[in-house]
Design a protein around this motif. Structure first.
Motif, mmCIF file in Angstrom:
data_model
loop_
_atom_site.group_PDB
_atom_site.id
_atom_site.type_symbol
_atom_site.label_atom_id
_atom_site.label_comp_id
_atom_site.label_asym_id
_atom_site.label_seq_id
_atom_site.Cartn_x
_atom_site.Cartn_y
_atom_site.Cartn_z
ATOM 1 N N ASP A 272 0.816 -1.211 0.000
ATOM 2 C CA ASP A 272 0.000 0.000 0.000
ATOM 3 C C ASP A 272 0.851 1.264 0.000
ATOM 4 N N GLY A 273 2.123 1.119 -0.260
ATOM 5 C CA GLY A 273 3.011 2.272 -0.364
ATOM 6 C C GLY A 273 3.557 2.683 0.978
ATOM 7 N N PRO A 274 4.782 3.161 0.989
ATOM 8 C CA PRO A 274 5.366 3.644 2.231
ATOM 9 C C PRO A 274 4.552 4.811 2.789
ATOM 10 N N GLN A 275 4.339 4.789 4.104
ATOM 11 C CA GLN A 275 3.522 5.821 4.744
ATOM 12 C C GLN A 275 4.136 6.264 6.061
ATOM 13 N N CYS A 276 3.967 7.534 6.377
ATOM 14 C CA CYS A 276 4.345 8.078 7.681
ATOM 15 C C CYS A 276 3.183 8.932 8.152
ATOM 16 N N THR A 277 2.302 8.343 8.956
ATOM 17 C CA THR A 277 1.097 9.044 9.394
ATOM 18 C C THR A 277 1.209 9.568 10.819
ATOM 19 N N THR A 278 2.301 9.211 11.526
ATOM 20 C CA THR A 278 2.408 9.592 12.936
ATOM 21 C C THR A 278 3.262 10.825 13.175
ATOM 22 N N GLY A 279 3.774 11.447 12.141
ATOM 23 C CA GLY A 279 4.611 12.630 12.313
ATOM 24 C C GLY A 279 5.509 12.825 11.107
ATOM 25 N N THR A 280 6.433 13.747 11.240
ATOM 26 C CA THR A 280 7.363 14.050 10.162
ATOM 27 C C THR A 280 8.520 13.054 10.167
ATOM 28 N N PRO A 281 8.749 12.377 9.038
ATOM 29 C CA PRO A 281 9.862 11.419 9.015
ATOM 30 C C PRO A 281 11.204 12.136 9.132
ATOM 31 N N LYS A 282 12.163 11.416 9.663
ATOM 32 C CA LYS A 282 13.502 11.961 9.824
ATOM 33 C C LYS A 282 14.316 11.694 8.559
ATOM 34 N N GLU A 283 15.312 12.512 8.304
ATOM 35 C CA GLU A 283 16.230 12.290 7.187
ATOM 36 C C GLU A 283 17.234 11.239 7.628
ATOM 37 N N LEU A 284 17.259 10.080 6.954
ATOM 38 C CA LEU A 284 18.139 8.992 7.368
ATOM 39 C C LEU A 284 19.536 9.074 6.777
ATOM 40 N N GLY A 285 19.754 9.868 5.773
ATOM 41 C CA GLY A 285 21.084 9.910 5.167
ATOM 42 C C GLY A 285 21.253 8.786 4.175
ATOM 43 N N ARG A 286 22.368 8.076 4.277
ATOM 44 C CA ARG A 286 22.631 7.007 3.321
ATOM 45 C C ARG A 286 22.745 5.668 4.029
ATOM 46 N N ARG A 287 22.581 4.595 3.249
ATOM 47 C CA ARG A 287 22.744 3.241 3.774
ATOM 48 C C ARG A 287 24.204 2.995 4.112
#
Length: 174
Positions: free
Chosen positions: A97-112
Motif C-alpha cells: 500500500d506504499g510507504p507511509q508516515c502518518t504519525t509525524g514528520t519522518p527523519k532524514e536517514l542519510g545514506r545506507r
C-alpha cells in the motif's frame, strides 16, 4: 637481501584486502556467516515466506508490521550492533500500500551503511519513508520486489513494548 618476509607481508595484505571486499557479497554459508558476524558484525537470513520469519526471540529478523503476510523470498541482513537492517521481499497477491508516515514528520536517514549482493543499484531516488513500525525505513518498490532499509532510527512517535519513547540508535561507523 632476503625478500621473503616482504613477499609474505604483501601476499597477506592482498588476501586480507580481497576477503574484505568479497566476503560480504558471498552467498550465506557457515564460513561466510561466521566471518560476517565476527568481522563485519552482520548476519543474514533467508525465509521462504513471511510465516517462516520469527515473530519474537530474534528481533533483528522479525518482519516489520507493514510487510504483507503473503510476502515471499524474504532476505534480511542485520547489523549485530545497533538497529541497521536491509530487507528484500517479493509481493504476493496483497499489494504494497506504499510507504507511509502518518504519525509525524519522518527523519532524514542519510545514506545506507550496509550492502548485499541482492540489493540493486540506484534505489535512492525512488525510496520513500515508512514509519508504521518501531523503526523508520526507506522503501523502494520495483514491480513485485520491495527493498527496505533502516539505520535503526525510531519512527516519529514510536514507542517501545513498555510504552516508553523509542530511543535513537548508537551510531557505529566502520
Amino acid at each position: 637481501m632476503n625478500r621473503r618476509p616482504l613477499v609474505i607481508a604483501v601476499a597477506t595484505v592482498g588476501v586480507l584486502a580481497t576477503a574484505a571486499f568479497a566476503l560480504p557479497n558471498l552467498p550465506p554459508n557457515p564460513v561466510t556467516d561466521s566471518i560476517n558476524d565476527q568481522l563485519f558484525k552482520e548476519k543474514s537470513r533467508h525465509f521462504a515466506t513471511a510465516a517462516d520469519a520469527p515473530t519474537h526471540g530474534q528481533p533483528a529478523f522479525a518482519l516489520p508490521s507493514w510487510v504483507p503476510k503473503d510476502a515471499s523470498d524474504i532476505r534480511i541482513r542485520a547489523r549485530t550492533t545497533g538497529g541497521a537492517r536491509l530487507i528484500r521481499f517479493t509481493l504476493g497477491a496483497t499489494p504494497m500500500d506504499g510507504p507511509q508516515c502518518t504519525t509525524g514528520t519522518p527523519k532524514e536517514l542519510g545514506r545506507r551503511h550496509m550492502d548485499a549482493t541482492w540489493w540493486p543499484r540506484g534505489t535512492r531516488a525512488e525510496e520513500r519513508p515508512e514509519c508504521r513500525d518501531v523503526h523508520q525505513y526507506q522503501v523502494s518498490v520495483r514491480g513485485k520486489r520491495v527493498y527496505a532499509w533502516t539505520d535503526g532510527t525510531p519512527s516519529p512517535g514510536a514507542k517501545t513494548q513498555d510504552g516508553a519513547p523509542a530511543a535513537a540508535p548508537t551510531r557505529h561507523h566502520g
